[in-house]
Design a protein around this motif. Structure first.
Motif, PDB file in Angstrom:
ATOM      1  N   UNK A   1     -19.493  16.185  -8.458  1.00  0.00           N
ATOM      2  CA  UNK A   1     -20.328  15.264  -7.698  1.00  0.00           C
ATOM      3  C   UNK A   1     -21.306  14.531  -8.612  1.00  0.00           C
ATOM      4  N   UNK A   2     -21.719  15.197  -9.683  1.00  0.00           N
ATOM      5  CA  UNK A   2     -22.651  14.577 -10.619  1.00  0.00           C
ATOM      6  C   UNK A   2     -22.051  13.314 -11.234  1.00  0.00           C
ATOM      7  N   UNK A   3     -20.758  13.323 -11.509  1.00  0.00           N
ATOM      8  CA  UNK A   3     -20.101  12.140 -12.075  1.00  0.00           C
ATOM      9  C   UNK A   3     -20.204  10.957 -11.120  1.00  0.00           C
ATOM     10  N   UNK A   4     -19.979  11.211  -9.836  1.00  0.00           N
ATOM     11  CA  UNK A   4     -20.077  10.138  -8.838  1.00  0.00           C
ATOM     12  C   UNK A   4     -21.521   9.663  -8.732  1.00  0.00           C
ATOM     13  N   UNK A   5     -22.439  10.601  -8.706  1.00  0.00           N
ATOM     14  CA  UNK A   5     -23.857  10.258  -8.596  1.00  0.00           C
ATOM     15  C   UNK A   5     -24.308   9.377  -9.755  1.00  0.00           C
ATOM     16  N   UNK A   6     -23.808   9.642 -10.949  1.00  0.00           N
ATOM     17  CA  UNK A   6     -24.272   8.926 -12.140  1.00  0.00           C
ATOM     18  C   UNK A   6     -23.524   7.619 -12.384  1.00  0.00           C
ATOM     19  N   UNK A   7     -22.217   7.578 -12.096  1.00  0.00           N
ATOM     20  CA  UNK A   7     -21.397   6.464 -12.579  1.00  0.00           C
ATOM     21  C   UNK A   7     -20.878   5.516 -11.497  1.00  0.00           C
ATOM     22  N   UNK A   8     -20.783   5.955 -10.237  1.00  0.00           N
ATOM     23  CA  UNK A   8     -20.116   5.128  -9.219  1.00  0.00           C
ATOM     24  C   UNK A   8     -20.850   3.820  -8.954  1.00  0.00           C
ATOM     25  N   UNK A   9     -22.153   3.889  -8.746  1.00  0.00           N
ATOM     26  CA  UNK A   9     -22.903   2.663  -8.445  1.00  0.00           C
ATOM     27  C   UNK A   9     -22.883   1.687  -9.621  1.00  0.00           C
ATOM     28  N   UNK A  10     -23.091   2.127 -10.871  1.00  0.00           N
ATOM     29  CA  UNK A  10     -22.989   1.176 -11.992  1.00  0.00           C
ATOM     30  C   UNK A  10     -21.624   0.491 -12.092  1.00  0.00           C
ATOM     31  N   UNK A  11     -20.544   1.222 -11.788  1.00  0.00           N
ATOM     32  CA  UNK A  11     -19.215   0.597 -11.815  1.00  0.00           C
ATOM     33  C   UNK A  11     -19.092  -0.434 -10.696  1.00  0.00           C
ATOM     34  N   UNK A  12     -19.524  -0.076  -9.488  1.00  0.00           N
ATOM     35  CA  UNK A  12     -19.422  -1.009  -8.363  1.00  0.00           C
ATOM     36  C   UNK A  12     -20.339  -2.211  -8.537  1.00  0.00           C
ATOM     37  N   UNK A  13     -21.443  -2.022  -9.220  1.00  0.00           N
ATOM     38  CA  UNK A  13     -22.346  -3.137  -9.490  1.00  0.00           C
ATOM     39  C   UNK A  13     -21.645  -4.240 -10.274  1.00  0.00           C
ATOM     40  N   UNK A  14     -20.677  -3.864 -11.093  1.00  0.00           N
ATOM     41  CA  UNK A  14     -19.903  -4.835 -11.859  1.00  0.00           C
ATOM     42  C   UNK A  14     -18.625  -5.258 -11.145  1.00  0.00           C
ATOM     43  N   UNK A  15     -18.022  -4.350 -10.386  1.00  0.00           N
ATOM     44  CA  UNK A  15     -16.737  -4.627  -9.747  1.00  0.00           C
ATOM     45  C   UNK A  15     -16.882  -5.455  -8.480  1.00  0.00           C
ATOM     46  N   UNK A  16     -17.868  -5.152  -7.647  1.00  0.00           N
ATOM     47  CA  UNK A  16     -17.982  -5.839  -6.354  1.00  0.00           C
ATOM     48  C   UNK A  16     -18.125  -7.357  -6.496  1.00  0.00           C
ATOM     49  N   UNK A  17     -18.962  -7.878  -7.403  1.00  0.00           N
ATOM     50  CA  UNK A  17     -19.038  -9.339  -7.545  1.00  0.00           C
ATOM     51  C   UNK A  17     -17.702  -9.971  -7.925  1.00  0.00           C
ATOM     52  N   UNK A  18     -16.902  -9.280  -8.721  1.00  0.00           N
ATOM     53  CA  UNK A  18     -15.587  -9.806  -9.090  1.00  0.00           C
ATOM     54  C   UNK A  18     -14.683  -9.886  -7.857  1.00  0.00           C
ATOM     55  N   UNK A  19     -14.688  -8.831  -7.055  1.00  0.00           N
ATOM     56  CA  UNK A  19     -13.849  -8.813  -5.852  1.00  0.00           C
ATOM     57  C   UNK A  19     -14.301  -9.886  -4.866  1.00  0.00           C
ATOM     58  N   UNK A  20     -15.600 -10.004  -4.678  1.00  0.00           N
ATOM     59  CA  UNK A  20     -16.119 -10.987  -3.730  1.00  0.00           C
ATOM     60  C   UNK A  20     -15.853 -12.415  -4.199  1.00  0.00           C
ATOM     61  N   UNK A  21     -16.007 -12.657  -5.497  1.00  0.00           N
ATOM     62  CA  UNK A  21     -15.744 -14.000  -6.021  1.00  0.00           C
ATOM     63  C   UNK A  21     -14.276 -14.368  -5.891  1.00  0.00           C
TER      64      UNK A  21
END
Length: 259
Positions: free
Chosen positions: A129-149
């Motif tokens: 769970x620590x991996x998700x807590x630390x890394x998931x939001x930073x990855x989505x912060x970069x991925x979501x704008x690409x998907x939305x664009x």
């Protein structure tokens, strides 16, 4: 019998001829030796790494903090759980971690999911769970704008507790998504206790097996960095939708197309 070898104290650490390779890997190589054993510092470091890996397996998600981080990215969030009631049961019964709890299934059925979405994103504790807590939001912060664009329609982001990878198939189907993408804590290693994995499936539905999925693994600053992971996932998700497939039939050709 006399010998020309110098007298060495068992307490003196002996240099290792492979020590120059340590700068290239986190693997436990070139540890040196004291007498017939490894140095005390290396033995203690191994025990600490083993403890970190055990702690990662039993770590828990901070739902409030994770939800807050996701909402700051402008997405709606819902929380679900698998049929595994406790962490020991989750570890002993992988099958229960692959299935939604009936209450969670009912909640998703009654929710305000779009009639059709391109991608359903799931965050799951997995085995770290620590991996998700630390890394998931930073990855989505970069991925979501690409998907939305690119015009991708997104289902609400789902946080799943006591979950295995395959739970994303059921969630993706309930959210009417063409693709399910799950970011999940990977099995911890002695040099990487907090590594994030990303698995996606085209046409998610219960009963699929691993050959139907693609995986991008070792997402962490010391492994596959956030920016490269987001680029790779974006490329693969685009290809999966364009070709209407995932799994063994979809290869990572991002580097080939750029060269």
């Amino acid at each position: 019998m006399e010998t020309d070898l110098p007298a060495l104290s068992p307490e003196d650490p002996q240099p290792d001829p492979w020590s120059g390779l340590r700068e290239f890997t986190a693997a436990r190589i070139a540890l040196g030796r004291v007498g017939t054993s490894v140095p005390l510092s290396e033995a203690l470091a191994f025990r600490l790494a083993h403890a970190d890996a055990r702690d990662a397996v039993y770590s828990e998600l901070n739902l409030a903090l994770l939800t807050s981080g996701l909402e700051q990215l402008g997405v709606s969030v819902c929380a679900v759980r698998s049929q595994a009631e406790t962490r020991p049961q989750y570890l002993q019964r992988p099958d229960l971690g692959r299935q939604l709890h009936p209450e969670s299934r009912k909640m998703l059925l009654q929710g305000q999911a779009p009639e059709r979405a391109d991608v359903a994103i799931i965050l799951a504790d997995g085995l770290s769970a620590t991996a998700v807590q630390e890394h998931a939001v930073p990855v989505l912060q970069l991925l979501l704008p690409k998907l939305q664009a690119a015009g991708f329609t997104l289902a609400p982001v789902t946080i799943a507790e006591q979950a295995r990878v395959a739970i994303s198939d059921e969630i993706g189907q309930l959210l009417h998504a063409q693709l399910s993408l799950i970011l999940i804590g990977e099995r911890p290693g002695l040099s990487s206790p907090h590594s994030l994995g990303a698995y996606f499936t085209y046409g998610p539905r219960p009963g699929l097996t691993d050959e139907a999925r693609n995986c991008v693994s070792n997402i962490r600053p010391e492994g596959l960095g956030y920016a490269l992971a987001a680029d790779k996932l974006f490329f693969l998700l685009q290809e999966a939708l364009r070709r209407q497939l995932s799994g063994v039939g979809l290869k990572d050709e991002m580097g080939l197309l750029e060269s």
